[in-house]
Design a protein around this motif. Structure first.
Motif, short mmCIF file in Angstrom:
data_model
loop_
_atom_site.label_atom_id
_atom_site.label_comp_id
_atom_site.label_asym_id
_atom_site.label_seq_id
_atom_site.Cartn_x
_atom_site.Cartn_y
_atom_site.Cartn_z
N THR A 6 0.84 -1.21 0.00
CA THR A 6 0.00 0.00 0.00
C THR A 6 0.87 1.25 0.00
O THR A 6 1.81 1.37 0.78
N MET A 8 0.63 5.68 -0.12
CA MET A 8 -0.25 6.81 0.19
C MET A 8 0.54 8.10 -0.01
O MET A 8 1.72 8.17 0.34
N VAL A 15 -5.05 6.81 -1.30
CA VAL A 15 -4.39 5.56 -0.91
C VAL A 15 -4.50 4.59 -2.08
O VAL A 15 -5.55 4.46 -2.71
N TYR A 16 -3.40 3.89 -2.37
CA TYR A 16 -3.34 3.00 -3.54
C TYR A 16 -2.74 1.66 -3.13
O TYR A 16 -1.67 1.61 -2.50
N ARG A 17 -3.40 0.57 -3.51
CA ARG A 17 -2.85 -0.77 -3.28
C ARG A 17 -2.18 -1.20 -4.59
O ARG A 17 -2.83 -1.39 -5.61
N VAL A 67 -6.16 4.01 6.63
CA VAL A 67 -6.95 2.96 5.98
C VAL A 67 -8.04 2.42 6.91
O VAL A 67 -9.18 2.23 6.49
N HIS A 70 -10.71 4.78 6.98
CA HIS A 70 -11.13 5.12 5.61
C HIS A 70 -11.18 6.64 5.45
O HIS A 70 -12.16 7.21 4.96
N SER A 74 -9.58 5.37 -1.66
CA SER A 74 -8.67 4.23 -1.85
C SER A 74 -8.99 3.52 -3.16
O SER A 74 -10.16 3.30 -3.48
N GLY A 172 -9.40 -2.54 5.15
CA GLY A 172 -9.51 -1.48 4.15
C GLY A 172 -10.74 -1.67 3.26
O GLY A 172 -11.32 -2.76 3.22
N TYR A 174 -12.06 -0.41 -0.79
CA TYR A 174 -11.77 0.31 -2.03
C TYR A 174 -12.96 1.17 -2.46
O TYR A 174 -14.11 0.74 -2.40
#
Length: 272
Positions: A6, A8, A15-17, A67, A70, A74, A172, A174
């Motif tokens: 992850t 950020m 936030v990006y996975r 996360v 939230h 994301s 988390g 999305y």
């Protein structure tokens, strides 16, 4: 377990996975630019600052707090399993990496010895039967994923649903999962939903394909690499990816999705 893979922004705008082989270099650079007004010099995967990453110990607290509450939008990005595994083969198996060496040291010699694949010689530039070698690589990829031998599965060819699920299982959620194949539309929707210190104009952003040029050029259409057995192996490995992210298993030549991603379905099935 936390939130491996992850990233950020420092401003916590988004936030990006990360999912390997799914435009992650370009996405990372867009995130970096949105905070700093400039791109990271070099491969964004090498950046040790300017962005929160789970792999950096100091970032784990801020990422966890964000996360779990939230606090920020994301998202993640997926890719057709057929083209993703092909890209992994040409980049990681046939290609010479940034450090001038083969990927993961003894991996390629092991593949040559145990599975009889060819990779285009020492420099990856000689001619070889790409289709035959790729199909043998597929057997190896299946063996790593199904039986964890002769090694554990690599992040570049393990299923996208596995990467994406860790974020969900640890608390988390999305807001968006989009397709690499319609990158601009998906990334624009993310940008429309967040406030960034620097405005990002997607039409001005270059593509940061860090794997391009590592390996030999693909000589044949995607569908030529997948006979019935290959398709069976791909489905065995990536069934959940096809089902959840709505890709066309029947036709390897169709890289585009055939339906919309249902976020509730993804959270329900990957959060189990």
């Amino acid at each position: 377990m936390g939130f491996p893979g992850t990233w950020m922004t420092e401003s916590e705008s988004v936030v990006y996975r990360v999912v390997p082989k799914c435009a992650c270099s370009t996405i990372g650079q867009i995130m970096y630019y949105s905070d700093h007004g400039e791109f990271f010099e070099g491969d964004i995967h090498d950046a040790q600052g300017g962005m929160h990453k789970w792999a950096l110990e100091a970032s784990q607290g801020p990422i966890t707090r964000n996360v779990k509450a939230h606090k920020s939008y994301s998202f993640t990005c997926v890719r057709n399993p057929y083209t993703r595994i092909l890209s992994s083969f040409f980049d990681k198996i046939c290609g010479i990496q940034r450090n001038g060496k083969r990927y993961r040291g003894n991996l390629v010699p092991t593949l040559i010895y145990k599975y009889g694949i060819e990779v285009g010689g020492e420099d990856g530039k000689q001619e070889f039967d790409q289709i035959a070698s790729f199909r043998r690589f597929l057997l190896f990829a299946r063996d790593t994923i199904r039986w964890r031998r002769p090694m554990d599965p690599d992040i570049h060819w393990s299923a996208m649903s596995g990467h994406i699920s860790t974020f969900i299982c640890n608390g988390g959620r999305y807001d968006k999962i989009f397709w690499t194949e319609s990158f601009n539309d998906g990334m624009q929707e993310v940008l429309d939903n967040i406030e960034t210190p620097h405005k990002v104009r997607l039409d001005k952003i270059p593509r940061f394909n860090e794997s391009e040029g590592h390996g030999p050029k693909r000589l044949h259409p995607v569908e030529d690499y997948f006979d019935d057995l290959s398709k069976h192996l791909v489905y065995e490995i990536y069934k959940r990816d096809f089902d959840l992210f709505k890709y066309d298993f029947e036709n390897p030549g169709n890289k585009m999705p055939i339906d919309e991603i249902d976020l509730d379905e993804v959270h329900a099935k990957l959060g189990e």
